[in-house]
Design an enzyme around this catalytic site. Structure first.
Site, mmCIF file in Angstrom:
data_model
loop_
_atom_site.group_PDB
_atom_site.id
_atom_site.type_symbol
_atom_site.label_atom_id
_atom_site.label_comp_id
_atom_site.label_asym_id
_atom_site.label_seq_id
_atom_site.Cartn_x
_atom_site.Cartn_y
_atom_site.Cartn_z
ATOM 1 N N LYS A 178 20.026 -0.524 -13.188
ATOM 2 C CA LYS A 178 18.646 -0.087 -13.478
ATOM 3 C C LYS A 178 17.632 -0.941 -12.725
ATOM 4 O O LYS A 178 16.527 -0.490 -12.439
ATOM 5 C CB LYS A 178 18.378 -0.050 -14.977
ATOM 6 C CG LYS A 178 18.460 -1.405 -15.693
ATOM 7 C CD LYS A 178 17.187 -2.177 -15.712
ATOM 8 C CE LYS A 178 17.420 -3.612 -16.166
ATOM 9 N NZ LYS A 178 16.212 -4.415 -16.247
ATOM 10 N N THR A 227 12.505 -0.292 -17.834
ATOM 11 C CA THR A 227 12.260 -1.075 -16.616
ATOM 12 C C THR A 227 11.532 -0.246 -15.563
ATOM 13 O O THR A 227 10.660 -0.752 -14.856
ATOM 14 C CB THR A 227 13.597 -1.614 -16.068
ATOM 15 O OG1 THR A 227 14.313 -2.206 -17.144
ATOM 16 C CG2 THR A 227 13.383 -2.665 -14.994
HETATM 17 O O1 LIG Z 1 11.520 -7.821 -15.310
HETATM 18 P P1 LIG Z 1 12.782 -7.142 -14.910
HETATM 19 O O2 LIG Z 1 12.577 -6.085 -13.875
HETATM 20 O O3 LIG Z 1 13.852 -8.152 -14.564
HETATM 21 O O4 LIG Z 1 13.350 -6.332 -16.173
HETATM 22 C C1 LIG Z 1 13.453 -6.949 -17.416
HETATM 23 C C2 LIG Z 1 14.547 -6.436 -18.333
HETATM 24 O O5 LIG Z 1 15.809 -6.396 -17.740
HETATM 25 C C3 LIG Z 1 14.247 -5.143 -19.030
HETATM 26 O O6 LIG Z 1 15.195 -4.908 -20.053
#
Ligand SMILES: O=P(O)(O)OC[C@H](O)CO
Ligand SMILES: NC(=O)c1ccc[n+]([C@@H]2O[C@H](COP(=O)([O-])OP(=O)(O)OC[C@H]3O[C@@H](n4cnc5c(N)ncnc54)[C@H](O)[C@@H]3O)[C@@H](O)[C@H]2O)c1
Length: 336
Positions: A193, A250
């Site tokens: 993701k 995300t």
């Molecule tokens: O800030 P990011 O893009 O690393 O995303 C944060 C978390 O993985 C969301 O669950």
């Protein structure tokens, strides 16, 4: 199994936030911080201003920059460092880990070179069986959880009893963990993701709207599930919190570092300029787009969005050409 003494290795956004969750759930938590001044601030002021400004940490949390002191007597060890440094960090800590401790991975990535998932790196370096490693994943943007906004997560482990024990240890009024035994699916959902969030940010930076975003999220989930199923994951996991839940959070949130990074690229900034937008923090998808692409191509799995992100982040690909490239591929059935 009642787990009381928890050590969190890593005092970044998610490590500190998850430590707060554990503290609020009544556990005694020690955080290891790389920088002594961060450890001192957590210990003395109950804050970690660099990562979570304005958040008061529970009094059950203490901190140190000494890994031996942090790990002494731990029943649970939470690994909260970036994916690509987990191997080096864990190698340094290996001799300090209490042999029976449950090892919890918070990292969302696939290791460059070895193409291993984080739980595979942990079992290899720590020399523990699969059932001693737990993965926590889900729609868990650290800043929202630190503000005690309601959310849920998945606690995955091959050993259901250990998953239940960790679930109990991090269950609070604002954080609801569910158990699962599909470690492969939960880890791949979390790693992939980040890459799809880069693409959604890029689309936003290019000025595209909701249809484009929904298309990237849905087709991103399709390619993630294709890889996961090939590696033995349960397809249902991708319909759950560690799949579509984390993906939607995300890809939609301006708090996401991966989405922000992609948006800056979409606006025409270079990779180096986009890196500045996330400060010293990690946007895991920038490296994982390469390892996931390599993992998929070795297995003959088609992951066109991930491929495209690798080209933009590492081969000078132009985000403005991506739409035409992705839409111009051979026509196919939705599920082939
Ligand atoms: O800030 P990011 O893009 O690393 O995303 C944060 C978390 O993985 C969301 O669950
Ligand atoms: N921030 C979130 O909202 C969130 C939510 C869920 C999962 N995650 C995942 O958790 C993991 C950690 O994320 P984070 O947000 O805490 O990251 P971060 O960049 O905020 O913090 C990383 C921490 O690891 C430490 N560290 C130790 N060795 C390091 C090294 N060699 N290089 C860089 N940092 C090193 C840093 O000092 C810092 O304390 C990532 O895999 C991320 O994808 C993050």
């Amino acid at each position: 199994m009642d787990l009381q003494r928890v050590t969190v290795l890593g005092a970044g956004s998610w490590g500190t936030t998850f430590a707060k969750v554990l503290g609020d759930a009544g556990r005694d938590v020690t955080i290891w911080a790389r920088r002594p001044e961060v450890a001192a601030e957590i210990r003395d002021a109950g804050t970690n201003g660099a990562y979570l400004p304005g958040v008061a940490l529970p009094s059950r949390i203490t901190a140190t920059a000494d890994p031996a002191a942090a790990l002494d007597g731990a029943e649970v060890v939470v690994l909260a460092v970036p994916s690509q440094s987990l191997r080096a960090n864990l190698t340094a800590w290996r001799g300090l880990l209490p042999p029976e401790a449950i090892l919890v991975s918070l990292a969302k990535g696939v290791e460059l070179g070895t193409l291993k998932r984080m739980s595979e790196v942990i079992t290899e370096i720590a020399g523990v069986p699969d059932g001693q490693v737990v993965v926590v994943s889900g729609p868990n943007l650290a800043k929202e959880i630190a503000q005690e906004q309601p959310s849920a997560a998945v606690v995955a482990c091959a050993d259901h009893e250990r998953a239940v024990a960790v679930q109990r240890a991090c269950f609070t009024g604002y954080f609801r963990p569910y158990t699962n035994t599909d470690v492969v699916g939960c880890e791949l959902g979390g790693a992939c993701k980040n890459v799809i969030a880069l693409s959604c940010g890029m689309a936003a930076g290019l000025g595209f709207g909701t249809n484009t975003m929904a298309t990237l999220i849905t087709r991103g989930l399709a390619e993630t599930a294709r890889l996961g199923v090939k590696l033995g994951a349960d397809p249902l996991t991708f319909a759950g919190l560690a799949g579509v839940g984390d993906l939607v959070a995300t890809c939609s949130s301006p708090l996401s570092r991966n989405r922000t990074f992609g948006e800056r690229l979409g606006r025409g900034e270079s990779v180096a300029q986009a890196q500045e937008s996330v400060g010293g923090q990690v946007a895991e998808g920038v490296k994982s787009c390469t390892s996931i692409r390599d993992l998929a191509s070795g297995l003959g799995v088609d992951m066109p969005i991930t491929d495209a992100m690798h080209r933009v982040c590492h081969e000078g690909g132009d985000p403005r050409r991506l739409g035409a490239e992705l839409l111009g591929r051979d026509r196919k059935h939705e599920w082939s």
